[in-house]
Enzyme design. Structure first.
Site, PDB file in Angstrom:
ATOM      1  CB  CYS A 131       2.460  -3.009   5.241  1.00  0.00           C
ATOM      2  SG  CYS A 131       0.891  -3.611   5.898  1.00  0.00           S
ATOM      3  CG  HIS A 148      -0.264   0.114   2.538  1.00  0.00           C
ATOM      4  ND1 HIS A 148       0.150   1.316   3.073  1.00  0.00           N
ATOM      5  CD2 HIS A 148       0.077  -0.836   3.446  1.00  0.00           C
ATOM      6  CE1 HIS A 148       0.705   1.104   4.253  1.00  0.00           C
ATOM      7  NE2 HIS A 148       0.681  -0.194   4.505  1.00  0.00           N
TER       8      HIS A 148
END
Length: 326
Positions: free
Chosen positions: A142, A129
């Site tokens: 992440c 992301h």
């Protein structure tokens, strides 16, 4: 395909929602540049979809280099800087598939933090992301990307796109198997074999519950077993036969039939410590005739085939999660 230089502030907001507003200030949006991969600075990326306009996409994340490489039909079309997990929150290594896509996602774990253009890799919080890239690993696990790059990547991934996270980066290799999958056939049977692929959707059209779901085949030398998983369900299994040497750690993406070689055309990626000639020899892995025939009903372009010497742990899957080979 969108031209990255044409992505205006309004376009980015439309692509990523109001949650992206905080990321648009200064260099955090990212900058498309024309540089060698090793010269990229934080928030810089390259994007050249014209090099290969069609075909299945695969993403390789190099933890050592803090780079994300995007391949389509074996051709690298993009490279971006990234920021992976910091000490104590390391990004897991292994083979993942995109489980969910959400342009305007917010974290349910970290104070509703915006995660624009989210490609989910695990249900416990690992994803690709947009986010801050300070030039070193800084996330909670992440893979953070420049905002502009994340918006472009979001357009070419689909449910089931393989994402390899590893310490090293290896270039994909084209492999043509002389037979179908884990079996051989006579040349005059080729048309019958190819007919099993006809009418099945291109990966870009997939939804998770479509007639041709996300399909993965896993071959484990440890378990002497091959399993086929559709979405989150194990639908078939059979005995693994091989030459006795270690299989290595390899991922293959089926691109379709190869008319010239009368075989199946695969894109091969290695996620282990070294790339070797063994990954180019699919003939060393076999199964019995009955299971090979059963496999035919599940194959389609974009199908993922993984070899590993690790055991297959069904309990590592949750909901529509994927087996992580770390």
């Amino acid at each position: 395909m969108s031209n990255p230089t044409a992505l205006t502030r309004r376009t980015l907001l439309a692509a990523s929602g109001g949650a992206a507003l905080a990321l648009l200030a200064g260099p955090l949006a990212g900058q498309h540049v024309y540089k060698e991969v090793h010269e990229l600075k934080p928030n810089e990326f390259t994007w050249h979809p014209e090099r290969q306009p069609t075909g299945p996409v695969a993403v390789i994340v190099s933890l050592t280099d803090q780079r994300v490489h995007v391949y389509r039909n074996g051709v690298r079309i993009a490279v971006s800087t990234c920021s992976t997990g910091k000490s104590g929150h390391e990004t897991p290594t292994g083979v993942f598939v995109v489980l969910q896509k959400d342009r305007n996602h917010r974290s349910s774990t970290y104070n509703n933090a915006p995660m624009p253009n989210m490609n989910r890799l695990t249900w416990d919080g690992i994803a690709l992301h947009a986010g801050n890239l300070p030039g070193y690993p800084a996330s909670h696990g992440c893979v953070r990307l420049p905002l502009k790059f994340s918006a472009l990547l979001f357009e070419v991934t689909h449910l089931g796109t393989p994402v390899i996270i590893a310490d090293e980066h290896h270039f994909p290799v084209d492999v043509v198997h002389p037979g179908m999958v884990l079996a051989s056939y006579a040349e005059h049977e080729f048309e019958d074999v190819v007919s099993t692929l006809e009418g099945r959707k291109h990966p870009a059209d997939w939804a998770l519950d479509d007639a041709y779901p996300v399909t993965t085949m896993l071959a484990s030398s440890h378990d002497r077993k091959i399993v086929i998983i559709e979405n989150d369900v194990e639908v078939a299994s059979g005995a693994l036969e091989w030459d006795g040497d270690p299989l290595g750690a390899h991922v293959y993406v089926l691109e379709g039939a190869h008319e010239g070689a009368k075989g199946m055309h695969w894109q091969a990626l290695t996620y282990g410590t070294s790339q070797s000639a063994e990954m180019q020899d699919l003939k060393r892995v076999r199964t019995d005739k009955a299971f090979a025939q059963q496999i035919r009903q599940y194959i389609h372009p974009g199908m993922i085939y993984i070899m590993t010497d690790l055991p297959l742990h069904p309990d590592s899957r949750s909901q529509r999660d994927f087996v992580i080979m770390s």
